[in-house]
Design an enzyme around this catalytic site. Structure first.
Site, short mmCIF file in Angstrom:
data_model
loop_
_atom_site.label_atom_id
_atom_site.label_comp_id
_atom_site.label_asym_id
_atom_site.label_seq_id
_atom_site.Cartn_x
_atom_site.Cartn_y
_atom_site.Cartn_z
N GLY A 1 -7.18 -0.58 3.14
CA GLY A 1 -8.33 0.15 3.62
C GLY A 1 -8.05 1.07 4.79
N VAL A 2 -8.88 0.97 5.84
CA VAL A 2 -8.88 1.94 6.93
C VAL A 2 -8.83 1.23 8.27
CG1 VAL A 2 -11.42 2.08 6.91
CG2 VAL A 2 -10.09 3.96 7.91
N TYR B 1 0.57 0.86 12.97
CA TYR B 1 0.41 -0.28 13.88
C TYR B 1 -1.02 -0.78 13.82
CZ TYR B 1 -0.29 -2.82 18.25
OH TYR B 1 -0.64 -3.78 19.19
N HIS B 2 -1.17 -2.11 13.80
CA HIS B 2 -2.47 -2.75 13.95
C HIS B 2 -2.41 -3.66 15.17
CE1 HIS B 2 -3.64 -1.25 10.06
NE2 HIS B 2 -2.74 -1.96 9.43
N ARG C 1 0.85 -1.19 0.00
CA ARG C 1 0.00 0.00 0.00
C ARG C 1 0.88 1.24 0.00
NH1 ARG C 1 1.18 2.12 4.70
NH2 ARG C 1 1.31 0.87 6.59
N GLY D 1 1.92 4.99 1.70
CA GLY D 1 2.11 5.43 3.07
C GLY D 1 3.31 4.82 3.76
N GLY E 1 -4.76 3.48 3.95
CA GLY E 1 -3.80 3.24 2.88
C GLY E 1 -4.43 2.31 1.86
N CYS F 1 2.79 6.81 10.65
CA CYS F 1 2.58 7.32 9.29
C CYS F 1 3.74 8.21 8.83
CB CYS F 1 1.25 8.05 9.18
SG CYS F 1 -0.15 7.02 9.69
#
Length: 206
Positions: free
Chosen positions: A149-150, A75-76, A69, A71, A138, A167
């Site tokens: 996605g978001v 973190y997820h 993607r 960007g 992204g 970011c």
């Protein structure tokens, strides 16, 4: 045009979700129905295709995955609502900037339901509350179709963001809906965000 199909996939390993998005996009044809995937991930950092490793400030034992993607790094983790948008942009006559704006507006509308004013920052995709980032986005487009996605911070441990420049912005503050007095669970927040996204994706002329 059929509305996107919403799939609730629960907690999914990031690499598995990434591979599935790529496979779905590679295999789709003109008849493939668009999909939204509502997911949550175990802790992981993702580094965009132009991402700079120097934005990782220290190793705290969380895996870093390089992906395709746009960007920089984000973190997820558990407690974050992630929605991947697998859309045929050509069929929907959507430009990528229009889609980014629609995604941001869906988050803004969700927060507005709870009396929270959120905003965009020019040149820095995502949604912000009082200067702190609450949602990151992204996307990747291949052959007129997008994926990724978001990610909306809902009720999570925000500490891992301190080990990166979120970011790519040194010192960027992050915030979550729980800190704003919004009592939604991650699942409920994801459902509401999906609702707003589906509204934004309704074609003007069917």
């Amino acid at each position: 045009m059929k509305p996107p199909l919403l799939k609730r996939l629960g907690r999914v390993d990031y690499l598995a979700a990434f591979a599935a998005m790529q496979a779905f996009t590679a295999a789709r044809d003109a008849a493939t129905v668009d999909e939204l995937w509502l997911v949550e991930h175990p802790p992981v950092y993702t580094l965009g295709q132009a991402g700079k490793p120097e934005h990782i400030l220290r190793d705290i034992g969380i895996p870093v995955v390089k992906i395709d993607r746009g960007g920089q790094i984000t973190y997820h983790g558990p407690g974050q609502a992630v929605i991947y948008l697998l859309l045929d942009l050509n069929r929907r006559q959507l430009k990528i900037r229009e889609l980014v704006s629609a995604i941001e507006q869906a988050v803004i509308d969700l927060l507005a339901e709870h009396g929270v004013a959120a905003e965009r920052h020019a040149g820095a995709p995502g949604v912000y509350v009082g200067g702190a980032k609450i949602a990151a986005l992204g996307l990747r487009v291949r052959h007129g179709c997008c994926y990724h996605g978001v990610a909306l911070n809902v009720d999570m441990d925000l500490a891992p963001f301190a080990a990166i420049n979120p970011c790519g912005y040194p010192g960027l503050a992050v915030i979550q809906t729980r800190d704003l007095g919004i009592s939604l669970t991650p699942d409920a927040a994801g459902e509401r965000l999906a609702h707003h996204l589906l509204q934004k994706l309704e074609p003007v002329h069917d």
